[in-house]
Enzyme design. Structure first.
Site, PDB file in Angstrom:
ATOM      1  N   LEU A   9       8.220  40.237   1.011  1.00 27.49           N
ATOM      2  CA  LEU A   9       8.528  41.364   1.911  1.00 27.49           C
ATOM      3  C   LEU A   9       9.816  42.087   1.485  1.00 27.49           C
ATOM      4  CD1 LEU A   9       8.225  41.273   5.797  1.00 27.49           C
ATOM      5  CD2 LEU A   9       9.748  42.787   4.595  1.00 27.49           C
ATOM      6  N   ASP A  10      10.946  41.386   1.685  1.00 29.49           N
ATOM      7  CA  ASP A  10      12.241  42.022   1.391  1.00 29.49           C
ATOM      8  C   ASP A  10      12.323  42.394  -0.078  1.00 29.49           C
ATOM      9  OD1 ASP A  10      13.692  41.701   3.956  1.00 29.49           O
ATOM     10  OD2 ASP A  10      13.301  39.607   3.578  1.00 29.49           O
ATOM     11  N   THR A  16      14.785  45.879   2.958  1.00 31.96           N
ATOM     12  CA  THR A  16      15.610  45.034   3.824  1.00 31.96           C
ATOM     13  C   THR A  16      16.529  44.117   3.022  1.00 31.96           C
ATOM     14  OG1 THR A  16      13.549  43.830   4.064  1.00 31.96           O
ATOM     15  CG2 THR A  16      14.367  44.975   6.013  1.00 31.96           C
ATOM     16  N   LYS A  44      18.651  36.411  -2.981  1.00 27.90           N
ATOM     17  CA  LYS A  44      17.371  37.089  -2.743  1.00 27.90           C
ATOM     18  C   LYS A  44      16.209  36.101  -2.734  1.00 27.90           C
ATOM     19  CE  LYS A  44      18.377  41.755  -4.290  1.00 27.90           C
ATOM     20  NZ  LYS A  44      18.086  42.787  -5.292  1.00 27.90           N
ATOM     21  N   LYS A 146      11.552  29.044  -1.445  1.00 32.34           N
ATOM     22  CA  LYS A 146      11.561  29.519  -2.830  1.00 32.34           C
ATOM     23  C   LYS A 146      12.870  29.046  -3.469  1.00 32.34           C
ATOM     24  CE  LYS A 146       9.292  33.734  -1.172  1.00 32.34           C
ATOM     25  NZ  LYS A 146       9.407  35.173  -0.911  1.00 32.34           N
ATOM     26  N   GLU A 170       6.823  39.963  -6.351  1.00 32.49           N
ATOM     27  CA  GLU A 170       8.181  39.520  -5.976  1.00 32.49           C
ATOM     28  C   GLU A 170       9.270  40.393  -6.597  1.00 32.49           C
ATOM     29  OE1 GLU A 170      10.402  37.605  -4.617  1.00 32.49           O
ATOM     30  OE2 GLU A 170       9.182  36.192  -3.496  1.00 32.49           O
ATOM     31  N   ASP A 171      10.427  40.433  -5.935  1.00 34.74           N
ATOM     32  CA  ASP A 171      11.581  41.160  -6.488  1.00 34.74           C
ATOM     33  C   ASP A 171      12.718  40.210  -6.867  1.00 34.74           C
ATOM     34  OD1 ASP A 171      12.191  40.520  -3.755  1.00 34.74           O
ATOM     35  OD2 ASP A 171      13.927  41.846  -3.936  1.00 34.74           O
TER      36      ASP A 171
HETATM   37  P1  B16 Z   1      15.579  35.441   7.369  1.00 30.78           P
HETATM   38  P2  B16 Z   1      11.650  37.585   1.133  1.00 30.78           P
HETATM   39  C1  B16 Z   1      13.893  36.559   2.143  1.00 30.78           C
HETATM   40  O1  B16 Z   1      12.770  37.403   2.264  1.00 30.78           O
HETATM   41  C2  B16 Z   1      15.108  37.357   1.729  1.00 30.78           C
HETATM   42  O2  B16 Z   1      14.936  37.888   0.430  1.00 30.78           O
HETATM   43  C3  B16 Z   1      16.332  36.486   1.764  1.00 30.78           C
HETATM   44  O3  B16 Z   1      17.471  37.249   1.439  1.00 30.78           O
HETATM   45  C4  B16 Z   1      16.476  35.871   3.159  1.00 30.78           C
HETATM   46  O4  B16 Z   1      17.587  34.997   3.223  1.00 30.78           O
HETATM   47  C5  B16 Z   1      15.196  35.128   3.507  1.00 30.78           C
HETATM   48  O5  B16 Z   1      14.086  36.002   3.439  1.00 30.78           O
HETATM   49  C6  B16 Z   1      15.238  34.548   4.903  1.00 30.78           C
HETATM   50  O6  B16 Z   1      15.241  35.609   5.829  1.00 30.78           O
HETATM   51  O7  B16 Z   1      17.017  35.099   7.483  1.00 30.78           O
HETATM   52  O8  B16 Z   1      15.222  36.798   7.942  1.00 30.78           O
HETATM   53  O9  B16 Z   1      14.668  34.347   7.894  1.00 30.78           O
HETATM   54  O10 B16 Z   1      12.315  38.246  -0.037  1.00 30.78           O
HETATM   55  O11 B16 Z   1      11.107  36.199   0.843  1.00 30.78           O
HETATM   56  O12 B16 Z   1      10.629  38.475   1.821  1.00 30.78           O
HETATM   57 MG    MG Z   2      12.206  39.594  -1.845  1.00 33.50          MG
END
Ligand code: B16
Ligand code: MG
Length: 219
Positions: A9-10, A16, A44, A146, A170-171
């Site tokens: 997602l992020d 985000t 990330k 991850k 993925e990014d």
């Molecule tokens: P939350 P992704 C990850 O999303 C983020 O890249 C990472 O920066 C963040 O700490 C993690 O989600 C947890 O997110 O605090 O909102 O539960 O890139 O896997 O979509």
């Molecule tokens: Mg990401």
């Protein structure tokens, strides 16, 4: 032909990743730990708790906080982040993503979310994408975040597929590693300096077309 696409997602569906960075930076400043964008690459895709551990280690201050205080710091970071994402709208969806999701749906390919974020469902609702996804893997249900493959394996399972039948997008470095370990085929959004040069990469999500995914599918 692949049968499913497992989306991070992020940094893949929306920006985000920037809000996570700003929220960690704010928390860091409050406890005397300075972070920059270079260090942020290590956060990330990494879970909230693991990100905090990396930030504290970076500042050399792990020993200054008890487990209870660490939980409070993680919650505080999340409060900052949640405040920042209140105004997310469908206009924040990255270029090409809506078109890609539509094309995948038309082709009968399953779309599943493999985000580490516990805020994933909230964000998908804000972007009006919640119903577009066939499944959302719950990060609270996986033992290892991850770069372990767990969330991608679960995302595939939730749509009745084996990861080997799927493409993962993925990014983040940690996320690419997770996709490879799961057995899914990785596609990276970003630069080879960050993501390596051994997998297909796009510099922007606008190049993530259905045609592109069929071209890079090697099985
Ligand atoms: P939350 P992704 C990850 O999303 C983020 O890249 C990472 O920066 C963040 O700490 C993690 O989600 C947890 O997110 O605090 O909102 O539960 O890139 O896997 O979509
Ligand atoms: Mg990401």
């Amino acid at each position: 032909m692949f049968k499913g696409v497992l989306f991070d997602l992020d940094g893949v569906i929306t920006d985000t990743a920037e809000y996570h960075y700003q929220a960690w930076k704010k928390l860091g400043a409050e406890i005397g730990v300075t972070i920059d964008r270079h260090f942020n690459e290590q956060l990330k895709g990494v879970s909230r708790e693991d990100s905090l551990a990396r930030l504290l280690a970076h500042g050399g201050v792990e020993a200054n906080f008890s487990e209870t205080e660490k939980a409070e710091l993680a919650a505080r970071k999340n409060e900052y982040y949640v405040e920042m994402i209140q105004n997310v709208t469908p206009q924040d969806i990255y270029p090409g993503i809506t078109e890609l999701l539509t094309a995948l749906k038309q082709a009968g390919i399953k779309c599943s979310l493999a985000s580490a974020s516990k805020n994933g469902p909230f964000l998908l609702k804000k972007m009006e994408l919640f119903d577009t996804f066939d499944a959302i893997a719950d990060p609270a249900k996986v033992a290892h975040g991850k770069p372990a493959p767990d969330i991608f394996i679960l995302a595939a399972k939730e749509v009745g597929l084996d990861p080997a039948e799927c493409i993962g997008i993925e990014d983040a470095r940690a996320g690419i590693e997770a996709i490879i370990k799961s057995g899914a085929q990785p596609v990276g959004v970003g630069k080879p300096e960050v993501l390596g040069d051994t997998i297909p990469l796009v510099s922007s999500t606008e190049f993530l077309t259905f045609d592109y995914l069929t071209q890079i599918w090697t099985k």
